[in-house]
Scaffold this active site. Structure first.
Site, mmCIF file in Angstrom:
data_model
loop_
_atom_site.group_PDB
_atom_site.id
_atom_site.type_symbol
_atom_site.label_atom_id
_atom_site.label_comp_id
_atom_site.label_asym_id
_atom_site.label_seq_id
_atom_site.Cartn_x
_atom_site.Cartn_y
_atom_site.Cartn_z
ATOM 1 C CG HIS A 181 19.959 16.788 -16.803
ATOM 2 N ND1 HIS A 181 20.380 15.788 -17.167
ATOM 3 C CD2 HIS A 181 20.512 17.218 -15.674
ATOM 4 C CE1 HIS A 181 21.793 15.401 -16.718
ATOM 5 N NE2 HIS A 181 21.813 16.552 -15.853
ATOM 6 C CG HIS A 194 30.551 15.343 -17.978
ATOM 7 N ND1 HIS A 194 30.421 16.518 -17.943
ATOM 8 C CD2 HIS A 194 31.331 14.881 -17.061
ATOM 9 C CE1 HIS A 194 31.148 16.882 -16.676
ATOM 10 N NE2 HIS A 194 31.750 15.829 -16.243
ATOM 11 C CD GLU A 249 26.995 19.636 -14.934
ATOM 12 O OE1 GLU A 249 27.300 18.552 -14.497
ATOM 13 O OE2 GLU A 249 25.778 19.935 -15.117
ATOM 14 C CG HIS A 261 22.162 19.918 -17.446
ATOM 15 N ND1 HIS A 261 21.293 20.681 -16.295
ATOM 16 C CD2 HIS A 261 23.270 19.588 -16.562
ATOM 17 C CE1 HIS A 261 21.780 20.239 -15.206
ATOM 18 N NE2 HIS A 261 23.034 19.477 -15.263
ATOM 19 C CG ASP A 306 26.260 16.763 -8.667
ATOM 20 O OD1 ASP A 306 25.412 17.725 -8.685
ATOM 21 O OD2 ASP A 306 26.346 16.459 -10.238
ATOM 22 C CG ASP A 353 -1.912 -1.105 1.335
ATOM 23 O OD1 ASP A 353 -2.291 -1.566 0.251
ATOM 24 O OD2 ASP A 353 -2.234 -1.798 2.475
ATOM 25 C CE1 TYR A 358 34.043 13.695 -12.864
ATOM 26 C CE2 TYR A 358 34.245 14.036 -15.237
ATOM 27 C CZ TYR A 358 33.720 14.279 -14.051
ATOM 28 O OH TYR A 358 32.812 15.476 -13.588
ATOM 29 C CG HIS A 374 24.836 10.008 -13.215
ATOM 30 N ND1 HIS A 374 24.146 10.062 -14.383
ATOM 31 C CD2 HIS A 374 25.248 11.570 -13.326
ATOM 32 C CE1 HIS A 374 24.167 11.150 -14.842
ATOM 33 N NE2 HIS A 374 24.571 12.001 -14.371
ATOM 34 N NE ARG A 416 29.539 16.689 -11.913
ATOM 35 C CZ ARG A 416 29.657 15.411 -11.746
ATOM 36 N NH1 ARG A 416 30.528 14.614 -12.279
ATOM 37 N NH2 ARG A 416 28.912 14.997 -10.632
ATOM 38 C CG ASP A 444 22.977 20.282 -11.196
ATOM 39 O OD1 ASP A 444 23.776 19.619 -10.287
ATOM 40 O OD2 ASP A 444 22.893 19.871 -12.222
HETATM 41 N N1 GLY Z 1 23.563 16.605 -10.960
HETATM 42 C C1 GLY Z 1 23.498 16.078 -12.115
HETATM 43 C C2 GLY Z 1 23.950 16.913 -13.245
HETATM 44 O O1 GLY Z 1 25.140 17.560 -12.745
HETATM 45 O O2 GLY Z 1 23.921 16.880 -14.510
HETATM 46 MN MN MN Z 2 24.266 19.443 -13.765
HETATM 47 MN MN MN Z 3 25.284 18.205 -10.713
#
Ligand code: GLY
Ligand code: MN
Ligand code: MN
Length: 437
Positions: free
Chosen positions: A357, A346, A381, A350, A256, A33, A385, A239, A403, A267
């Site tokens: 995002h 990356h 950002e 964003h 983060d 439930d 790494y 992540h 980062r 963020d």
């Molecule tokens: N916290 C997720 C990113 O930085 O995109």
């Molecule tokens: Mn971000």
């Molecule tokens: Mn982030």
């Protein structure tokens, strides 16, 4: 006009004539439930502010160019409210959320044929809410049967309103920016608290507790996303949300984390030495990322192309790697080859807003990078790494992940950094880490 009514009017003016049917998010069952905690749909919240599950907005532009809106909501129900909590109900929806009318959600199917009948177009996204899709199919059948002597189309012209809503959400209004500043301030405060608190011997989730306690203490009821608290080699997992490792002397800690305030999130990422001082190798990498990050923030100006931010990061990171001998050769050629992508894999930015995002296009219809305009909010950002098993770099760099992430809004004359409340300069970071020792 309330802020939500103003947003609805603007959206319907852009969409033109037709009926908008927009549900909030689903309330998903976790097991037994127990439900996952409910977060109202972002588009729905943007246009109504209505916080309860099982709600649908129906809105359209009237002949005079104004608009009308109806909320279908859970009705008051004493017995259910004892179990599940208070409801605004039909009256509350009208009185507190400024719609013209409200009805019980159960009456949606019965009311929709009449609401839809005068419209040639239906603004609805198929595939998001199976039950509502099914209701609409049945409504089409009802209308078709009713009008069969007129040889009607099987259904109205269906148009997905999401891209239009996304474009509108991309440029934040004054109310949104005020909320985003609050989310950023609280998040910055939490990162500072974590820098003061983190010590060798603590577990990552204990630092997470410091961060999230600070969020809650300052009025953020929810995170914008799961906090990443990644010490030592875990910083190389982009992540990483397990947050279970015991931290050791000499580790870097990458955090983060962003607080959500009234459905808007910050963020922020900061990376710091938990023992209070960077090693030479850590400082070398950190300084490259920091220099790149600051150069990227400077690119955020009205009229600049969105992809200029990432191009700047690639150039600065490559330059930095050449300067410490991890890359060799001509910077422009190395950038073209994507030589740094192995360690900076990356994107640099964003959109940011209700969703971490956030929605909004990055390219125009011709596939060209869009130009920045005042009110657009984004992250900056860059990172580096070095996998612990990466034999292509000297040993002292292996397992380092850095980062640095700030939240930036385009203004009329340049930009505003929302997250300046948390330090990022080497000496300031070291001082703050040492402050709690
Ligand atoms: N916290 C997720 C990113 O930085 O995109
Ligand atoms: Mn971000
Ligand atoms: Mn982030």
């Amino acid at each position: 006009m309330s802020v939500h009514a103003r947003r609805r009017q603007k959206l319907l003016d852009t969409l033109g004539d037709g009926l908008l049917v927009l549900p909030t998010a689903a309330h998903k069952l976790r097991n037994g439930d127990v439900h996952y905690s409910f977060r109202p749909g972002s588009d729905f919240t943007y246009l109504t502010g209505f916080p309860e599950p099982h709600a649908v907005l129906v809105a359209w532009r009237t002949g005079t160019g104004k608009h009308r809106s109806i909320l279908f909501v859970m009705p008051r129900d004493k017995a259910r409210e004892i179990w599940d909590g208070k409801r605004h109900g039909v009256r509350g929806a009208v009185q507190r959320f400024g719609v013209d009318e409200a009805f019980p959600i159960e009456s949606l199917r019965e009311k929709l044929p009449d609401l839809l009948a005068p419209h040639i177009r239906l603004f609805h996204t198929l595939g998001d809410d199976e039950e509502l899709d099914d209701t609409l199919m049945k409504v089409f059948a009802v209308l078709r049967a009713k009008n069969r002597r007129r040889n009607p189309a099987a259904h109205p012209i269906l148009e997905d309103p999401k891209p239009t809503i996304a474009k509108q959400r991309l440029v934040k209004d004054a109310e949104e920016l005020a909320t985003m500043r609050q989310a950023a301030d609280i998040s910055a405060e939490a990162h500072c608290a974590a820098m003061r608190a983190a010590r060798p011997g603590m577990t990552e989730y204990q630092v997470q507790a410091v961060i999230e306690e600070t969020f809650r203490t300052h009025g953020s009821m929810r995170n914008g996303y799961d906090s990443i608290v990644a010490s030592g080699p875990n910083a190389c997992i982009l992540h990483y949300i397990e947050n279970t490792r015991k931290m050791r002397r000499g580790d870097l800690l990458l955090v983060d984390a962003g607080a959500e305030v009234d459905s808007y999130t910050a963020d922020i990422t900061r990376t710091w030495p938990i023992s209070g001082a960077f090693s030479d190798a850590q400082k070398a990498i950190y300084s490259i990322v920091l220099k790149a990050e600051k150069a990227c923030v400077r690119v955020v100006q009205p009229g600049k192309a969105w992809d200029g931010i990432h191009k700047t990061a690639l150039r600065e990171i490559t330059k930095g790697l050449v300067s410490i001998g991890l890359l060799k050769g001509d910077v422009a050629k190395l950038v073209k080859k994507g030589a740094c992508r192995k360690w900076f894999m990356h994107g640099t930015s964003h959109w940011l807003g209700m969703d971490v995002h956030d929605v909004g296009p990055y390219e125009d219809a011709d596939g060209k990078s869009i130009k920045l305009r005042p009110g657009m909010a984004m992250t900056v950002e860059p990172g580096l790494y070095f996998d612990p098993a990466d034999k292509s770099v000297p040993k002292e760099f292996r397992g380092i992940g850095v980062r640095i992430e700030d939240d930036v809004v385009v203004t009329r004359t340049g930009h505003e950094v929302l997250t300046g409340g948390v330090p990022k300069e080497v000496r300031e970071v070291e001082a703050l880490c040492a402050a709690g020792a």
